[in-house]
Design a protein around this motif. Structure first.
Motif, PDB file in Angstrom:
ATOM      1  N   ALA A  52      45.677 -20.326 -37.667  1.00 47.03           N
ATOM      2  CA  ALA A  52      45.156 -18.967 -37.596  1.00 47.03           C
ATOM      3  C   ALA A  52      43.771 -18.857 -38.212  1.00 47.03           C
ATOM      4  N   LYS A  53      43.482 -19.624 -39.257  1.00 47.20           N
ATOM      5  CA  LYS A  53      42.193 -19.504 -39.926  1.00 47.20           C
ATOM      6  C   LYS A  53      41.047 -19.982 -39.035  1.00 47.20           C
ATOM      7  N   SER A  54      41.277 -21.038 -38.269  1.00 47.82           N
ATOM      8  CA  SER A  54      40.220 -21.508 -37.371  1.00 47.82           C
ATOM      9  C   SER A  54      39.960 -20.492 -36.263  1.00 47.82           C
ATOM     10  N   LEU A  55      41.017 -19.846 -35.773  1.00 48.83           N
ATOM     11  CA  LEU A  55      40.835 -18.802 -34.764  1.00 48.83           C
ATOM     12  C   LEU A  55      40.107 -17.602 -35.363  1.00 48.83           C
ATOM     13  N   ALA A  56      40.416 -17.282 -36.622  1.00 53.71           N
ATOM     14  CA  ALA A  56      39.724 -16.178 -37.288  1.00 53.71           C
ATOM     15  C   ALA A  56      38.235 -16.473 -37.413  1.00 53.71           C
ATOM     16  N   ARG A  57      37.874 -17.725 -37.737  1.00 49.61           N
ATOM     17  CA  ARG A  57      36.460 -18.087 -37.826  1.00 49.61           C
ATOM     18  C   ARG A  57      35.764 -17.926 -36.481  1.00 49.61           C
ATOM     19  N   LEU A  58      36.486 -18.233 -35.404  1.00 52.24           N
ATOM     20  CA  LEU A  58      35.911 -18.061 -34.066  1.00 52.24           C
ATOM     21  C   LEU A  58      35.575 -16.599 -33.803  1.00 52.24           C
TER      22      LEU A  58
END
Length: 239
Positions: free
Chosen positions: A98-104
């Motif tokens: 989820a954190k990588s998607l949030a950064r996107l």
């Protein structure tokens, strides 16, 4: 001395945020280029004159209908999403977090972002849909805290009721307060019929009322997302 340390910590935090945004920017551009190259390779037709090879698609059409190889790969490519004009997109897979998607998503909100909104997250089945919506929730909180920017997430179905695309975009106006007394909280469970829930959400929307869905667990979140996507279909039919 203490002031210098605080200033250094603030500079370090700002630099880390910028590095995260650049990382998501690079990942998004890489996926856009990869999808475009795949699409160009599929659409490119070779000359069909005498003695010359035919296009790859033409050769596939000549294969027997019962051939597994002729159907499987072609159908997978035909379902690949087109890159949204001016936006970002990502297929959410089992190894995503989820954190990588949030950064996107947060990277799209940067003032100097090369690729901005909308951000389309494509996910299939409950685990990946849950990861995608977690990422959106984290990004929405960060954008609100850091930039006073409200985000909206509009789920819609893809090829079937197990595949969803969550489109994330900024709101121009402040949304209704989810904690207002007139907002009904609808608890979603694994066994909830998403079509019945969608009818309740659509009815309240027609009456100008806001609904708040509360779900715990991947299965319940998946049900809630399907309910919202179905409610949007109901409301679109009214128009």
């Amino acid at each position: 001395m203490a002031e210098h340390l605080r200033a250094a910590d603030a500079d370090t935090a700002a630099l880390q945020a910028r590095l995260d945004a650049l990382e998501s920017e690079t990942h998004s551009l890489r996926e856009v280029l990869t999808e475009r190259l795949k699409r160009d390779a599929l659409d490119e037709a070779l000359p069909t004159g005498r003695g010359q090879r035919r296009s790859r698609d033409a050769d596939k059409r000549q294969k027997p209908r019962g051939s597994r190889g002729s159907r499987g790969s072609f159908e997978r490519r035909s379902r690949s999403p087109e890159p949204p004009s001016g936006g970002r997109f990502r297929w959410v897979r089992g190894d995503d977090d989820a954190k990588s998607l949030a950064r996107l998503v947060v990277g799209a909100a940067m003032p100097d972002a090369v690729v901005g909104f909308p951000v389309d997250l494509h996910a299939k089945y409950e685990a990946n849909v849950n990861t995608a919506l977690k990422g959106v929730a984290i990004a929405a909180r960060r954008c609100l805290e850091d930039r006073d920017l409200h985000l909206a997430c509009a789920p819609r179905f893809r090829d079937n009721r197990n595949e969803l695309t969550a489109s994330v975009y900024p709101l121009l106006e402040r949304p209704p307060d989810p904690d207002a007394p007139d907002v009904e909280v609808l608890t979603v469970a694994r066994a909830t019929d998403y079509r019945v829930l969608a009818g309740a959400v659509a009815k309240r929307a027609r009456d100008g009322q806001t609904s708040r869905l509360r779900a715990i667990g991947a299965a319940a979140v998946f049900t809630a997302a399907r309910a919202v996507a179905t409610a949007r279909e109901y409301l679109a039919d009214d128009a």
